[in-house]
Scaffold this active site. Sequence first.
Site, PDB file in Angstrom:
ATOM      1  N   ARG A 224       0.837  -1.206   0.000  1.00 25.91           N
ATOM      2  CA  ARG A 224       0.000   0.000   0.000  1.00 25.91           C
ATOM      3  C   ARG A 224       0.871   1.255   0.000  1.00 25.91           C
ATOM      4  NH1 ARG A 224      -3.171  -1.270   5.402  1.00 25.91           N
ATOM      5  NH2 ARG A 224      -0.985  -1.247   5.988  1.00 25.91           N
TER       6      ARG A 224
ATOM      7  N   ASP B 130      -4.064  -0.671  -3.048  1.00 29.38           N
ATOM      8  CA  ASP B 130      -4.816  -1.263  -1.953  1.00 29.38           C
ATOM      9  C   ASP B 130      -5.189  -2.703  -2.311  1.00 29.38           C
ATOM     10  OD1 ASP B 130      -6.670   0.163   0.452  1.00 29.38           O
ATOM     11  OD2 ASP B 130      -7.228  -1.860  -0.236  1.00 29.38           O
TER      12      ASP B 130
ATOM     13  N   LYS C   4       3.774 -18.699   7.877  1.00 25.76           N
ATOM     14  CA  LYS C   4       3.175 -18.971   9.180  1.00 25.76           C
ATOM     15  C   LYS C   4       3.040 -17.626   9.902  1.00 25.76           C
ATOM     16  CE  LYS C   4       6.573 -18.280  12.265  1.00 25.76           C
ATOM     17  NZ  LYS C   4       6.687 -17.775  13.557  1.00 25.76           N
TER      18      LYS C   4
ATOM     19  N   HIS D  88       9.710 -22.006   7.980  1.00 26.28           N
ATOM     20  CA  HIS D  88      11.085 -21.924   7.467  1.00 26.28           C
ATOM     21  C   HIS D  88      12.039 -22.874   8.195  1.00 26.28           C
ATOM     22  CE1 HIS D  88      11.931 -19.171  10.833  1.00 26.28           C
ATOM     23  NE2 HIS D  88      13.185 -19.507  10.650  1.00 26.28           N
TER      24      HIS D  88
ATOM     25  N   ASP E  43       3.380 -18.577  17.924  1.00 28.56           N
ATOM     26  CA  ASP E  43       4.516 -18.058  17.167  1.00 28.56           C
ATOM     27  C   ASP E  43       5.563 -19.141  16.891  1.00 28.56           C
ATOM     28  OD1 ASP E  43       5.844 -15.909  15.904  1.00 28.56           O
ATOM     29  OD2 ASP E  43       7.156 -15.647  17.640  1.00 28.56           O
TER      30      ASP E  43
ATOM     31  N   HIS F  48       7.408 -24.301  14.548  1.00 24.61           N
ATOM     32  CA  HIS F  48       8.824 -24.710  14.522  1.00 24.61           C
ATOM     33  C   HIS F  48       9.097 -25.903  15.449  1.00 24.61           C
ATOM     34  CE1 HIS F  48       9.192 -21.143  12.283  1.00 24.61           C
ATOM     35  NE2 HIS F  48       9.578 -20.313  13.217  1.00 24.61           N
TER      36      HIS F  48
ATOM     37  N   LYS G 276      10.930 -15.783  25.151  1.00 24.11           N
ATOM     38  CA  LYS G 276      11.682 -14.572  24.830  1.00 24.11           C
ATOM     39  C   LYS G 276      12.373 -14.051  26.085  1.00 24.11           C
ATOM     40  CE  LYS G 276       9.224 -12.867  20.807  1.00 24.11           C
ATOM     41  NZ  LYS G 276      10.376 -13.011  19.895  1.00 24.11           N
TER      42      LYS G 276
HETATM   43  P1  NDP Z   1       4.810  -6.702   8.679  1.00 25.54           P
HETATM   44  O1  NDP Z   1       4.013  -6.421   9.890  1.00 25.54           O
HETATM   45  O2  NDP Z   1       6.148  -6.056   8.537  1.00 25.54           O
HETATM   46  O3  NDP Z   1       3.868  -6.362   7.438  1.00 25.54           O
HETATM   47  C1  NDP Z   1       4.261  -6.543   6.090  1.00 25.54           C
HETATM   48  C2  NDP Z   1       3.606  -5.492   5.245  1.00 25.54           C
HETATM   49  O4  NDP Z   1       2.214  -5.733   5.158  1.00 25.54           O
HETATM   50  C3  NDP Z   1       3.723  -4.100   5.803  1.00 25.54           C
HETATM   51  O5  NDP Z   1       4.936  -3.523   5.392  1.00 25.54           O
HETATM   52  C4  NDP Z   1       2.514  -3.387   5.251  1.00 25.54           C
HETATM   53  O6  NDP Z   1       2.862  -2.811   4.025  1.00 25.54           O
HETATM   54  C5  NDP Z   1       1.536  -4.510   4.991  1.00 25.54           C
HETATM   55  N1  NDP Z   1       0.420  -4.440   5.917  1.00 25.54           N
HETATM   56  C6  NDP Z   1       0.439  -4.341   7.247  1.00 25.54           C
HETATM   57  N2  NDP Z   1      -0.793  -4.322   7.754  1.00 25.54           N
HETATM   58  C7  NDP Z   1      -1.633  -4.409   6.722  1.00 25.54           C
HETATM   59  C8  NDP Z   1      -3.041  -4.424   6.578  1.00 25.54           C
HETATM   60  N3  NDP Z   1      -3.842  -4.373   7.626  1.00 25.54           N
HETATM   61  N4  NDP Z   1      -3.560  -4.501   5.339  1.00 25.54           N
HETATM   62  C9  NDP Z   1      -2.765  -4.571   4.259  1.00 25.54           C
HETATM   63  N5  NDP Z   1      -1.413  -4.561   4.336  1.00 25.54           N
HETATM   64  C10 NDP Z   1      -0.866  -4.474   5.542  1.00 25.54           C
HETATM   65  O7  NDP Z   1       4.910  -8.259   8.542  1.00 25.54           O
HETATM   66  P2  NDP Z   1       6.188  -9.154   8.371  1.00 25.54           P
HETATM   67  O8  NDP Z   1       6.954  -8.726   7.188  1.00 25.54           O
HETATM   68  O9  NDP Z   1       6.879  -9.279   9.655  1.00 25.54           O
HETATM   69  O10 NDP Z   1       5.526 -10.584   8.113  1.00 25.54           O
HETATM   70  C11 NDP Z   1       4.833 -10.912   6.919  1.00 25.54           C
HETATM   71  C12 NDP Z   1       4.246 -12.292   7.086  1.00 25.54           C
HETATM   72  O11 NDP Z   1       5.273 -13.216   7.355  1.00 25.54           O
HETATM   73  C13 NDP Z   1       3.280 -12.411   8.250  1.00 25.54           C
HETATM   74  O12 NDP Z   1       2.311 -13.359   7.909  1.00 25.54           O
HETATM   75  C14 NDP Z   1       4.149 -12.926   9.368  1.00 25.54           C
HETATM   76  O13 NDP Z   1       3.408 -13.601  10.319  1.00 25.54           O
HETATM   77  C15 NDP Z   1       5.069 -13.834   8.608  1.00 25.54           C
HETATM   78  N6  NDP Z   1       6.377 -14.060   9.217  1.00 25.54           N
HETATM   79  C16 NDP Z   1       7.213 -13.013   9.508  1.00 25.54           C
HETATM   80  C17 NDP Z   1       8.472 -13.264  10.030  1.00 25.54           C
HETATM   81  C18 NDP Z   1       9.430 -12.142  10.308  1.00 25.54           C
HETATM   82  O14 NDP Z   1      10.556 -12.436  10.695  1.00 25.54           O
HETATM   83  N7  NDP Z   1       9.057 -10.899  10.155  1.00 25.54           N
HETATM   84  C19 NDP Z   1       8.924 -14.642  10.316  1.00 25.54           C
HETATM   85  C20 NDP Z   1       7.974 -15.647   9.953  1.00 25.54           C
HETATM   86  C21 NDP Z   1       6.761 -15.358   9.435  1.00 25.54           C
HETATM   87  P3  NDP Z   1       2.113  -1.543   3.429  1.00 25.54           P
HETATM   88  O15 NDP Z   1       1.486  -0.797   4.539  1.00 25.54           O
HETATM   89  O16 NDP Z   1       3.180  -0.788   2.708  1.00 25.54           O
HETATM   90  O17 NDP Z   1       1.119  -2.160   2.485  1.00 25.54           O
END
Ligand code: NDP
Length: 459
Positions: A44, A85, A138, A168, A225, A230, A316
């Site tokens: 977005r 969006d 996940k 992973h 989590d 895992h 944690k």
């Molecule tokens: P983030 O919270 O960083 O969100 C990723 C992106 O999603 C944001 O940059 C935002 O981008 C968009 N976003 C956030 N909220 C919304 C919303 N309500 N509607 C639409 N877009 C939204 O997530 P992560 O990158 O940490 O994780 C992504 C996925 O991977 C999740 O399912 C998480 O559970 C999973 N995961 C993450 C890990 C990690 O290390 N981070 C490890 C393992 C799994 P924008 O606003 O620019 O659209």
Amino acid sequence: MHVRSDAVVLFGVTGDLVSKKLFPALYELTRRDRLDVPVIGVARSPWDDQQLVTTARKSVAEANDEIDDETFDALARNLSMISGDYADPVTYQRLAERLRDAERPIFYLAIPPAVFGAVVEGLAAAGLADRGRVIVEKPFGRDLASSQELDRTLRAAFDPQRVFRIDHYLGKEAVEGLYAFRFANRLFEPLWNNQHIDNVQVTLAEGFGTQGRAGFYDTVGATRDVLQNHILQVVALIAMEPPVADDTDAFREAEAAVLRQIAPLSPESTVRGQYAGYRDEPGVRPDSNTETFVATRLTIDSPRWAGVPFHLRTGKSLPATATEVVVEFKQPQQPLIRAEGGAGASANLLRFRLGRGDGITMSIQAKSPGAEVASRPVDLSVDFGVALGHRQEAYERLLDDAMDGQHLRFAREETIQQEWRIVEPILDLPAPVQTYEKGTWGPADAEALAGGWHTPYLR
Ligand code: NDP
């Protein structure tokens, strides 16, 4: 042979996962000549192509001591951005336009689970799901019912053969090494049962807190989590029967089969903790009952494992970051040799170190120096980094596999549902979490649960 994906689409490209793991993985794949296709970021946030490239470079720089400019430029040439969006059909129309030459694009949903459904439906409506693959992260749902709901959504749009569910851990060479250890070594497999093994402990400890993501973490907690995915993945590899054949289906069936034999976890054998100060972190509810630590006892109703407790813990702000499995063998049947340190001191331990500095340490009994015939434990140890050299990162391998349509390292629908079935009785327990101090191994009750834990080896 499956057709290799000819475009990669990263939903949530502005997020943490893409920065930390996926850009470095794409860079590595480019370096190994495994990736030279369009990589389209979707989010977005109003980013342009340049901002995407700048962010990618920064994250590759953080993951590597130095960047090979030629490799990065090759990746950068393939990067482009679409801002929009997820509820707006125009977003998917623009994507479809950009993917018009792609025969088998792969869509990576690096977005919060709450938006999975909207994106999958948007892809389907734009005609992109028919020819695409999808990677889902996940946590896959929040419980059994929501994971089944998510499966229905995915199935309505994507052929099951094109869905890749990432845990992973299965992509980590060290974790996959458990499988190799068990079935490539004749030495241990005959002992791998309740005749010879007394108990198994699995520790997945994080020496850090929520790292600025407390708001997200507070809606999830340690069980969802880490334990549901895992840790149960690790348990499955330790406990599975040998697959009936050397192929993906047989492996995944053996994995699901052992999970089916695991009894649902019981609240009475579970200790949930929360580190002191957690509720003061931004984004955490002041009365939060979310666990930042969980320890539990798991049992497997099978001829091989009946009577062998598996003690599991994760948390944690513990004293260290470490992932270990300790397999404790039974005492010698006839104690001919006195063990220094008392009766329990003579157990052989096999310690699988799965985190940084991974390897195996086997604790054997050796004769203590001196006149008396007594024994004490000594370690036989191997560090895989030293013995085997560089190994690939999990996300690099997983992306590579999914692009090839290979399912070996991805969970089956049933596997994830079994994992939810196992943890369901300990989700959202009303009993208050027990407070523990940061830098300790969790609440005192957790210690009693396992009758003492083996402290992880740190390297
Ligand atoms: P983030 O919270 O960083 O969100 C990723 C992106 O999603 C944001 O940059 C935002 O981008 C968009 N976003 C956030 N909220 C919304 C919303 N309500 N509607 C639409 N877009 C939204 O997530 P992560 O990158 O940490 O994780 C992504 C996925 O991977 C999740 O399912 C998480 O559970 C999973 N995961 C993450 C890990 C990690 O290390 N981070 C490890 C393992 C799994 P924008 O606003 O620019 O659209």
